[in-house]
Scaffold this motif. Sequence first.
Motif, PDB file in Angstrom:
ATOM      1  N   ILE A 196      -9.205 107.318  70.809  1.00  0.00           N
ATOM      2  CA  ILE A 196      -9.282 107.457  72.269  1.00  0.00           C
ATOM      3  C   ILE A 196      -9.050 106.088  72.894  1.00  0.00           C
ATOM      4  O   ILE A 196      -9.642 105.094  72.455  1.00  0.00           O
ATOM      5  N   ASP A 227      -8.703 103.807  65.011  1.00  0.00           N
ATOM      6  CA  ASP A 227      -9.740 103.035  65.689  1.00  0.00           C
ATOM      7  C   ASP A 227     -10.601 104.045  66.450  1.00  0.00           C
ATOM      8  O   ASP A 227     -10.204 104.559  67.490  1.00  0.00           O
ATOM      9  N   ALA A 253     -13.551 103.537  67.839  1.00  0.00           N
ATOM     10  CA  ALA A 253     -14.602 102.919  68.671  1.00  0.00           C
ATOM     11  C   ALA A 253     -14.973 103.795  69.864  1.00  0.00           C
ATOM     12  O   ALA A 253     -16.142 103.915  70.217  1.00  0.00           O
ATOM     13  N   LYS A 290     -21.658 101.475  70.201  1.00  0.00           N
ATOM     14  CA  LYS A 290     -21.032 102.370  71.183  1.00  0.00           C
ATOM     15  C   LYS A 290     -21.484 103.811  70.971  1.00  0.00           C
ATOM     16  O   LYS A 290     -21.014 104.729  71.626  1.00  0.00           O
ATOM     17  N   ARG A 336     -17.209  98.524  84.607  1.00  0.00           N
ATOM     18  CA  ARG A 336     -16.426  97.437  84.033  1.00  0.00           C
ATOM     19  C   ARG A 336     -15.210  97.175  84.899  1.00  0.00           C
ATOM     20  O   ARG A 336     -14.578  98.113  85.385  1.00  0.00           O
TER      21      ARG A 336
END
Length: 405
Positions: A172, A199, A201, A225, A358
């Motif tokens: 993602i 990946d 994450a 995470k 963020r």
Amino acid sequence: MKPELQDIRSQFPILNREVNGKKLIYFDNGATTQKPIGVIDAESQYYKELNSNVHRGVHFLSTQSTIAFENARKSVQQFINARSENEIIFTKGTTESINLVAQSFTSLLQKGDNIIVSRMEHHSNIVPWQLACKGRGLELRVAEITSDGLLDLQQLASIIDDRTKLIGIAHISNVLGTINPIKEIVAMAHSNNIPVLVDGAQSVAHLKIDVEDLDCDFFAFSAHKMYGSMGVGVLYGKEKWLEKMPPYQGGGEMIKNVSFDGTTFNELPFKFEAGTPNVAGTIALSEAIRFMQAIGIENIGKCEHELTNYALAKLTDMGNINLFGPIQNRSSVISFLLQNIHPYDAGTLLDKMGIALRTGTHCAEPLMKFFGINGTMRISFAAYNSIEEIDYFLESLHKVKQIFE
Ligand code: 7TS
């Protein structure tokens, strides 16, 4: 039965705190999730009652620590449906997991071979490959994306050749929320005998991960995470690759015998675990998994999906907003820009209203370049977020817009 949202929220002490005199709204889960009390207690319990180095001593504490540490490996193995505990390597995080493969796997390659990564990767799945490629005379190729933020599978197929030795791809995107079609990519890669590193994450806390079903060769993720501790990560690797690959780092634990005439290496998974690991954090990862499984990962995903659809619809209605990423089949990461307002300015004002989100490039500069921007604002959800929080966020965003009008 799925616990009520209030029961979930009550497990997170930090959600009760205020920020800048306002109730905290935590929408920066893509960067790291908050920790439930079970995880916090597991860490402190470890240091209060069990602290001792693992795999090293015959004494009681060391034996008990080792059992708890290895039980965590078992939890992870079951959690992602790996075939064997030998396929679970503990690392510091996704970044280290990818660096491990980038350094170790590429040592098996020949000058002129190539590796493919996509344009939507986090720097963690770009820079380790750049470093490895430069050192070994390999070529790094880029799988491109479409303007709606999907991987361009045709272009990917067109850059694969008989010197392609690995494809590294995010499950993602941490900016777009795109869920990449991993099984399709793996099928394409495997038909050319190319292994795939995923990946994970941004997926591990939101989707049920089944590495057997995905059939990927490597899968990297971070505990922090997925409600766990910082400084703990996992590299899943198929045993056939891990057996072939040389150690990544040297030190204690990863050896069988050491002499100046030649050192022999430990078996999997220890061959890749040099030095003292984050034992407390690794044991706490079992608690993070327990937390997620108690709610049900599918339930978490479903609730986040509802939050995402709600937020996307309301943000679209707002007008003068650029939303990035696909409309459908996406994860709970929403990146956007308000026209004429710098993300940093908006983020700073929202922070004053208690909202943590963020702003910036999200460690994805090649992706920012593709869209011709310098950054975005990003909200990202977790199991404890609510519609009420989104409403407050939207109201606050309206206020920010008014300030700049
Ligand atoms: N890969 C992806 C897709 C990520 O989103 C991140 C972190 C990493 C790798 C690196 O993970 P680490 O735990 O090793 O640091 N992403 C973010 C983010 O989106 N905001 O802060 C960190």
